[in-house]
Design a protein around this motif. Sequence first.
Motif, PDB file in Angstrom:
ATOM      1  N   UNK A 187       0.861  -1.180   0.000  1.00  0.00           N
ATOM      2  CA  UNK A 187       0.000   0.000   0.000  1.00  0.00           C
ATOM      3  C   UNK A 187       0.896   1.228   0.000  1.00  0.00           C
ATOM      4  N   UNK A 188       0.809   2.034  -1.056  1.00  0.00           N
ATOM      5  CA  UNK A 188       1.773   3.117  -1.272  1.00  0.00           C
ATOM      6  C   UNK A 188       1.811   4.109  -0.116  1.00  0.00           C
ATOM      7  N   UNK A 189       0.663   4.423   0.480  1.00  0.00           N
ATOM      8  CA  UNK A 189       0.605   5.462   1.507  1.00  0.00           C
ATOM      9  C   UNK A 189       1.349   5.089   2.781  1.00  0.00           C
ATOM     10  N   UNK A 190       1.563   3.772   3.015  1.00  0.00           N
ATOM     11  CA  UNK A 190       2.288   3.353   4.216  1.00  0.00           C
ATOM     12  C   UNK A 190       3.584   2.610   3.880  1.00  0.00           C
ATOM     13  N   UNK A 191       3.817   2.343   2.588  1.00  0.00           N
ATOM     14  CA  UNK A 191       5.059   1.733   2.158  1.00  0.00           C
ATOM     15  C   UNK A 191       5.250   0.295   2.576  1.00  0.00           C
ATOM     16  N   UNK A 192       4.166  -0.417   2.864  1.00  0.00           N
ATOM     17  CA  UNK A 192       4.246  -1.830   3.253  1.00  0.00           C
ATOM     18  C   UNK A 192       2.908  -2.503   2.980  1.00  0.00           C
ATOM     19  N   UNK A 193       2.884  -3.828   3.163  1.00  0.00           N
ATOM     20  CA  UNK A 193       1.637  -4.556   2.982  1.00  0.00           C
ATOM     21  C   UNK A 193       0.698  -4.246   4.143  1.00  0.00           C
ATOM     22  N   UNK A 194      -0.521  -3.926   3.798  1.00  0.00           N
ATOM     23  CA  UNK A 194      -1.507  -3.542   4.807  1.00  0.00           C
ATOM     24  C   UNK A 194      -2.121  -4.772   5.463  1.00  0.00           C
ATOM     25  N   UNK A 195      -2.502  -4.629   6.742  1.00  0.00           N
ATOM     26  CA  UNK A 195      -3.290  -5.643   7.424  1.00  0.00           C
ATOM     27  C   UNK A 195      -4.396  -4.954   8.211  1.00  0.00           C
ATOM     28  N   UNK A 196      -5.539  -5.594   8.309  1.00  0.00           N
ATOM     29  CA  UNK A 196      -6.655  -5.119   9.124  1.00  0.00           C
ATOM     30  C   UNK A 196      -7.074  -6.250  10.055  1.00  0.00           C
ATOM     31  N   UNK A 197      -7.130  -5.962  11.337  1.00  0.00           N
ATOM     32  CA  UNK A 197      -7.591  -6.946  12.316  1.00  0.00           C
ATOM     33  C   UNK A 197      -8.707  -6.317  13.134  1.00  0.00           C
ATOM     34  N   UNK A 198      -9.814  -7.015  13.301  1.00  0.00           N
ATOM     35  CA  UNK A 198     -10.931  -6.451  14.054  1.00  0.00           C
ATOM     36  C   UNK A 198     -11.524  -7.489  14.999  1.00  0.00           C
ATOM     37  N   UNK A 199     -11.979  -6.988  16.157  1.00  0.00           N
ATOM     38  CA  UNK A 199     -12.668  -7.797  17.158  1.00  0.00           C
ATOM     39  C   UNK A 199     -14.051  -7.194  17.380  1.00  0.00           C
ATOM     40  N   UNK A 200     -15.058  -8.047  17.402  1.00  0.00           N
ATOM     41  CA  UNK A 200     -16.422  -7.615  17.706  1.00  0.00           C
ATOM     42  C   UNK A 200     -16.934  -8.413  18.906  1.00  0.00           C
ATOM     43  N   UNK A 201     -17.456  -7.702  19.900  1.00  0.00           N
ATOM     44  CA  UNK A 201     -18.033  -8.344  21.083  1.00  0.00           C
ATOM     45  C   UNK A 201     -19.443  -7.797  21.266  1.00  0.00           C
ATOM     46  N   UNK A 202     -20.417  -8.677  21.379  1.00  0.00           N
ATOM     47  CA  UNK A 202     -21.801  -8.250  21.527  1.00  0.00           C
ATOM     48  C   UNK A 202     -22.518  -8.993  22.632  1.00  0.00           C
ATOM     49  N   UNK A 203     -23.326  -8.292  23.405  1.00  0.00           N
ATOM     50  CA  UNK A 203     -24.143  -8.888  24.455  1.00  0.00           C
ATOM     51  C   UNK A 203     -25.579  -8.418  24.257  1.00  0.00           C
ATOM     52  N   UNK A 204     -26.504  -9.361  24.210  1.00  0.00           N
ATOM     53  CA  UNK A 204     -27.896  -9.065  23.891  1.00  0.00           C
ATOM     54  C   UNK A 204     -28.824  -9.739  24.893  1.00  0.00           C
ATOM     55  N   UNK A 205     -29.841  -9.005  25.342  1.00  0.00           N
ATOM     56  CA  UNK A 205     -30.861  -9.558  26.236  1.00  0.00           C
ATOM     57  C   UNK A 205     -32.221  -9.439  25.565  1.00  0.00           C
ATOM     58  N   UNK A 206     -32.962 -10.545  25.515  1.00  0.00           N
ATOM     59  CA  UNK A 206     -34.310 -10.546  24.966  1.00  0.00           C
ATOM     60  C   UNK A 206     -35.300 -10.743  26.106  1.00  0.00           C
ATOM     61  N   UNK A 207     -36.231  -9.786  26.259  1.00  0.00           N
ATOM     62  CA  UNK A 207     -37.150  -9.782  27.395  1.00  0.00           C
ATOM     63  C   UNK A 207     -38.584  -9.816  26.868  1.00  0.00           C
TER      64      UNK A 207
END
Length: 232
Positions: free
Chosen positions: A173-193
Amino acid sequence: FSIAKVEFYAGYDYSKLLYRRISEFDSESHAGYTSFSYDDEKWDIKFTYSFNYSYLDRQDFLASNSFTPSFGFSITPDHYTSISYTHMRKNFLNGSNDRDAIYNYVGINQFWFFWDSKAFLSLGYGFAVEDTQEPRFDYTAHSASMGLKLPLFAKVSANFNYYYNYQDYKNITASIGEQRFDASHFVGLNFNIPLNDSLDLNLSQNRTMSNSNLQTIDFVQNVSTVNLNYRF
């Protein structure tokens, strides 16, 4: 509608997101889908077609079409395995076709049911490849997921979900001069009443943590939602 073991669904979703300070991130989405499924006693198949047309900063942004066949089976009544494949075509509408892409994904999910099938634990893994018009956007991705549903009291249930995704870009990736990586974590908590036989209150808290060597992709997002669901 459904006939015997065959079911057909069709639907449409509309969403709009407005930012108080950064209007460039304002988005709008129109999405529709149709699906056909056949459910036997120990196995099932499903075919789904979906489309999405979205706007970003109140301008045409993306049109996509996808097709997903899936196959599920149960070795025992307490275990269910689902295998799916998705083929998607993306067409960016901002005047450049560099990001136009063909996306392919294969995933597997395993469910374990317990407490008379009122609760379950799920684990999943997925692998994806996106091939774009501009090679610097090509990537492979690995994802992992976990879900847990537990009954609590008075028909109240809780759902916990975790999702991890890692995208490894193949070229510099030209703007950073190296191979790009993207890492993401998603955490969700849901209550059904359940409030009565027709009305449910749904409370959820979600957190997304994105890490990348491309600075604009680094962010932490917290979203709280309250929904009332009415069935008739």
